[in-house]
Every structure is written in structure tokens, then in C-alpha cells.
Design an enzyme around this catalytic site. Structure first.
Site, PDB file in Angstrom:
ATOM      1  N   ASP A 142      -6.441   7.562 -12.588  1.00 15.27           N
ATOM      2  CA  ASP A 142      -5.753   6.340 -11.525  1.00 15.27           C
ATOM      3  C   ASP A 142      -5.668   7.290 -10.210  1.00 15.27           C
ATOM      4  O   ASP A 142      -5.164   6.460  -9.582  1.00 15.27           O
ATOM      5  CB  ASP A 142      -4.604   6.169 -12.483  1.00 15.27           C
ATOM      6  CG  ASP A 142      -4.739   4.826 -13.410  1.00 15.27           C
ATOM      7  OD1 ASP A 142      -6.050   4.872 -13.822  1.00 15.27           O
ATOM      8  OD2 ASP A 142      -3.843   3.959 -13.530  1.00 15.27           O
ATOM      9  N   ASP A 181      -0.834  20.162 -14.267  1.00 17.20           N
ATOM     10  CA  ASP A 181      -0.024  19.728 -13.338  1.00 17.20           C
ATOM     11  C   ASP A 181      -0.150  20.186 -12.216  1.00 17.20           C
ATOM     12  O   ASP A 181      -0.257  19.139 -11.008  1.00 17.20           O
ATOM     13  CB  ASP A 181       1.411  20.443 -14.049  1.00 17.20           C
ATOM     14  CG  ASP A 181       0.756  22.043 -14.411  1.00 17.20           C
ATOM     15  OD1 ASP A 181      -0.248  22.561 -13.865  1.00 17.20           O
ATOM     16  OD2 ASP A 181       2.188  22.652 -14.618  1.00 17.20           O
ATOM     17  N   LYS A 239      -4.873  22.185 -20.113  1.00 17.03           N
ATOM     18  CA  LYS A 239      -2.983  23.133 -19.642  1.00 17.03           C
ATOM     19  C   LYS A 239      -3.265  24.398 -21.019  1.00 17.03           C
ATOM     20  O   LYS A 239      -2.824  24.474 -22.503  1.00 17.03           O
ATOM     21  CB  LYS A 239      -2.130  22.348 -20.518  1.00 17.03           C
ATOM     22  CG  LYS A 239      -0.773  22.170 -20.140  1.00 17.03           C
ATOM     23  CD  LYS A 239      -0.330  22.166 -19.010  1.00 17.03           C
ATOM     24  CE  LYS A 239       0.848  22.954 -19.183  1.00 17.03           C
ATOM     25  NZ  LYS A 239       1.562  23.123 -18.107  1.00 17.03           N
ATOM     26  N   ASP A 249      -7.114   9.937 -17.762  1.00 20.12           N
ATOM     27  CA  ASP A 249      -7.020   8.769 -18.439  1.00 20.12           C
ATOM     28  C   ASP A 249      -6.109   8.542 -16.781  1.00 20.12           C
ATOM     29  O   ASP A 249      -6.223   7.842 -15.744  1.00 20.12           O
ATOM     30  CB  ASP A 249      -5.798   8.527 -19.371  1.00 20.12           C
ATOM     31  CG  ASP A 249      -5.391   6.330 -19.385  1.00 20.12           C
ATOM     32  OD1 ASP A 249      -5.514   6.114 -18.836  1.00 20.12           O
ATOM     33  OD2 ASP A 249      -4.102   6.832 -19.238  1.00 20.12           O
ATOM     34  N   TYR A 303      -5.315  10.481 -28.133  1.00 17.30           N
ATOM     35  CA  TYR A 303      -5.950   8.858 -28.133  1.00 17.30           C
ATOM     36  C   TYR A 303      -6.834   8.703 -29.815  1.00 17.30           C
ATOM     37  O   TYR A 303      -6.118   7.468 -30.025  1.00 17.30           O
ATOM     38  CB  TYR A 303      -6.925   8.485 -27.437  1.00 17.30           C
ATOM     39  CG  TYR A 303      -6.814   7.723 -25.790  1.00 17.30           C
ATOM     40  CD1 TYR A 303      -5.821   9.002 -25.112  1.00 17.30           C
ATOM     41  CD2 TYR A 303      -6.936   6.754 -25.935  1.00 17.30           C
ATOM     42  CE1 TYR A 303      -5.424   8.434 -23.789  1.00 17.30           C
ATOM     43  CE2 TYR A 303      -6.301   6.406 -24.207  1.00 17.30           C
ATOM     44  CZ  TYR A 303      -5.668   7.084 -23.808  1.00 17.30           C
ATOM     45  OH  TYR A 303      -5.925   6.314 -21.862  1.00 17.30           O
TER      46      TYR A 303
HETATM   47  C1  IPM Z   1      -8.259   3.436 -18.710  1.00 14.76           C
HETATM   48  C2  IPM Z   1      -7.244   2.263 -19.356  1.00 14.76           C
HETATM   49  C3  IPM Z   1      -7.240   1.977 -21.128  1.00 14.76           C
HETATM   50  C4  IPM Z   1      -6.997   3.597 -21.301  1.00 14.76           C
HETATM   51  C5  IPM Z   1      -6.058   1.880 -21.382  1.00 14.76           C
HETATM   52  C6  IPM Z   1      -6.364   0.101 -21.640  1.00 14.76           C
HETATM   53  C7  IPM Z   1      -6.371   1.787 -23.153  1.00 14.76           C
HETATM   54  O1  IPM Z   1      -6.235   2.650 -19.347  1.00 14.76           O
HETATM   55  O2  IPM Z   1      -9.024   3.088 -19.369  1.00 14.76           O
HETATM   56  O3  IPM Z   1      -8.093   3.845 -18.278  1.00 14.76           O
HETATM   57  O4  IPM Z   1      -5.691   4.469 -21.265  1.00 14.76           O
HETATM   58  O5  IPM Z   1      -8.090   4.619 -22.211  1.00 14.76           O
HETATM   59 MG    MG Z   2      -6.363   4.305 -17.542  1.00 14.13          MG
END
Ligand code: IPM
Ligand code: MG
Length: 366
Positions: A251, A223, A191, A247, A142
């Protein structure tokens, strides 16, 4: 207690859910005799619309001067054509970097009441899901150099991934500290079979673990971790990982809980002595979900993730454990009374909107 709280509603449903979180905090301040001073700030798409700048100086300065930040969500298709450095997401990344918010804590917890909303089978969920993803937030891909360059007549995109020893050590300590308050188990995800940054990651995590003799540490390739999270999520207590893997895995982890709508998160800067409650920790707290522009301003959003983020702020930043617990209980009670927003609706439950969900949670606060 007196605290200055920076409020960033942001875009889309961020605006609606923030109203409900603020109401909950105001109710807490009355019940427990605190003084919360709110400074509402424009960041993200709304700031581009108002000032042409995704992160106006005044917003950044006010965040720096606050005791903690509560953020709704930023972004939406309306701002997709902004140049890279002025996209709403860029504001979020700049806030993280400028405020040194290196430790992102994302709980993945299955609420018993919401078991049926999980995409996983009951047989996989029978041992419960209750783990925390600790994601490094200001390093890795990032924040490495990004560029697109022409080499030998062809355009090539570059994103540099690097991690220093001190960055790895700092986030590893956070994961071990958190695990020491929980089931004492850390899985470090990397990884290392391919990446140099991961090889160093593994070495430093091993080194830090020597200071935490009572914590079990294992390593897992990313993975495999992605697969294990949906095959057997009960095995995890604390997952420690770098920015990009975190990230993606966070999710995946949060959807197991049945909805992104109910989970809070914290991004912290000063977390020395995590276990010491009196120690003020500066942080930014936000729900895990995004701005959901498709349902914005229709009173359909689920404010629970936002409200639980406020609770997390009270506990982690201000040491107000009882107040945080009161909010969590009010949320559980509201769910067990059968109230649901659309995203968690199931047969026989009562469908309500964002505003009513916030009001009932406030009423259930005692
Ligand atoms: C998160 C989001 C952010 C990230 C985006 C919106 C830049 O997906 O907070 O997980 O990738 O960190
Ligand atoms: Mg995210």
C-alpha cells in the site's frame, strides 16, 4: 487463442471498472483474433446479498475451472457486521488459499504523466520509481490459528505466525526469477531481529540466492524498509517479503505512484519457469485499490488499474506480450492526451468519468 476467463466484478466500484476492462479485452480479441469466453461470478458482498454466502460454491468451482481470473474489488461497510467467516474479505482469502495463489506481484511504478499526483517531492522522484513487491500470499499471520481465549479471567487474542522452509523457498524463487528479468536486485524484508519466522526466512532466502549468482541480495528490517520506500524509492528493484509485511508495504509503495487507481497486481500459483513465456501460469489479477464504496455508481472511478490488470493477465497467464503492450500503450497515450479521472486530476487536464476513460482507452487501442 481460446481462453475461459472468470470475471469477478465484486462490490462498489468493482462493477464499473470491470465493464471497462471487459470492453478492452473484447476489443483486443477482435483486433488480434482471440476468443475470450467470460463467466461472470458473484463473490463478496454481492454474493452475500444474493445467496447469503460470500463465496458460493459455483463461483469457486468456476474459478478453479477457468484459465485465469479477473477481479474488481470486494467489500464495503454494508457487510461489516457479517460474522468473520462470511465477510467479503474472507472470500478473497479463501480464493487465494483454495487456488494456491501464493505469489502476489505488485508493481510500484511512477507514470511520468502522473508525477504531480505523487505525495513525494520531485527531488525524491527524480531517479524514477519502478519496483515490484513480491508478497507471499497464503502463509504467515493471515493463515495461522486465530482465536480469542480467556486466560486467568482476561481475554487474550491470538494470531499465529509461521512459515515453513518450502513456503519461503517457493516465494524466494519467484522474487529471484523476476529480478533476473529486471535490474537483478532483491531486497528481502523481514524482522529477523525479533521474529523466529523471520530468522528462518532470512536463512532460506540466503540459501536460495546461491542458485542466482548474478542477483544482488540484501536484507532489510521491515521498519527500515517502510522508511526507505518513502525516502529513496529508486533504490529498489524487487522487494521480497512475507504476507503481512507485504500487505502494508505494498500500500505504501503504490501510493508513491500518485494514485492507487492505476496499479495492477497478479496473484499466481504455477510459476515454475517464470521466464518461459509458453508456460501457462494460472492467476488472479486485480487492481491494487479497494471497492471505494463512497464513489461507487457515480461514474467517478478510475478504471486504469483494472484495465492494466487485464493486460498483466494477457502477458503473464497467456503469454500474449504484444496484446499486453498494446493495452499499456493505449493507457499511456490516453494519459498523455490529458484525460484524467478525479483521483489523478491536475490543473489544465480534462476531467472525465470511468466510462469515458474506458472508451478512450479502447479507441486508442491499435
Ligand atoms: C490486499 C487487501 C487484503 C489483504 C484484504 C482485503 C483482506 O488489503 O489485497 O492487500 O489484506 O490481503
Ligand atoms: Mg492490502
Amino acid at each position: 487463442m481460446k481462453k475461459n476467463i472468470a470475471l469477478i466484478p465484486g462490490d462498489g466500484i468493482g462493477v464499473e471498472i470491470m465493464v471497462q476492462a471487459r470492453n478492452v479485452l473484447e476489443r483486443i480479441s477482435t483486433l488480434y483474433n482471440h476468443h475470450f469466453y467470460f463467466d461472470e461470478l458473484l463473490v463478496g458482498g454481492c454474493a452475500i446479498d444474493a445467496y447469503g454466502d460470500c463465496l458460493p460454491k459455483r463461483s469457486l468451482e468456476s474459478c478453479k475451472n477457468s484459465d485465469s481470473i479477473l477481479l474488481g474489488a470486494v467489500g464495503g461497510p454494508k457487510w461489516d457486521n457479517q460474522p468473520h467467516h462470511n465477510r467479503p474479505e474472507h472470500a478473497l482469502l479463501t480464493l487465494r488459499k483454495e487456488l494456491g495463489l501464493f505469489a502476489n506481484i505488485r508493481p510500484a511504478k511512477l507514470f511520468d504523466e502522473l508525477k504531480d499526483s505523487s505525495p513525494l517531492k520531485n527531488s525524491i522522484l527524480q531517479n524514477g520509481v519502478d519496483f515490484i513487491v513480491v508478497r507471499e500470499l497464503v502463509g504467515g499471520l493471515y493463515f495461522g490459528e486465530h482465536k480469542i481465549e480467556e486466560v486467568d479471567g482476561e481475554r487474550i487474542g491470538f494470531d499465529v505466525m509461521s512459515y515453513s522452509v518450502s513456503q519461503i523457498e517457493a516465494i524466494a524463487r519467484v522474487a529471484f526469477d523476476i529480478a533476473s528479468l529486471r535490474r537483478k536486485n532483491v531486497v528481502s524484508v523481514d524482522k529477523a531481529n525479533v521474529l523466529s519466522s523471520s530468522k528462518l526466512w532470512r536463512e532460506i532466502v540466503e540459501y536460495v540466492s546461491r542458485d542466482y549468482k548474478d542477483i544482488a541480495l540484501t536484507h532489510m528490517y521491515v521498519d527500515n524498509a517502510a522508511m526507505q520506500i518513502c525516502r529513496n524509492p529508486s533504490q529498489f528493484d524487487v522487494i521480497l517479503t512475507e504476507n503481512m509485511f507485504g500487505d502494508i508495504l505494498s500500500d505504501e509503495s503504490s501510493v508513491i505512484a500518485g494514485t492507487l487507481g492505476v496499479l495492477p497486481s497478479a496473484s499466481l500459483s504455477n510459476i515454475k519457469d517464470l521466464c518461459k513465456e509458453s508456460n501457462h501460469k494460472f492467476g488472479m489479477y486485480e487492481p491494487i485499490h479497494g471497492s471505494a464504496p463512497d464513489i461507487a455508481m457515480q461514474d467517478k472511478a478510475n478504471p486504469i488499474g483494472m484495465i492494466l490488470s487485464a493486460a498483466m493477465m494477457l502477458e503473464l497467464s497467456f503469454g500474449l506480450k504484444n496484446e499486453a503492450l498494446a493495452i499499456q500503450n493505449a493507457v499511456y497515450n490516453t494519459l498523455s492526451q490529458g484525460y484524467r479521472t478525479g483521483d489523478i486530476m491536475s490543473e489544465g487536464k480534462k476531467l472525465i468519468g470511468c466510462k469515458e476513460m474506458g472508451e478512450i482507452i479502447c479507441k486508442n487501442l491499435v
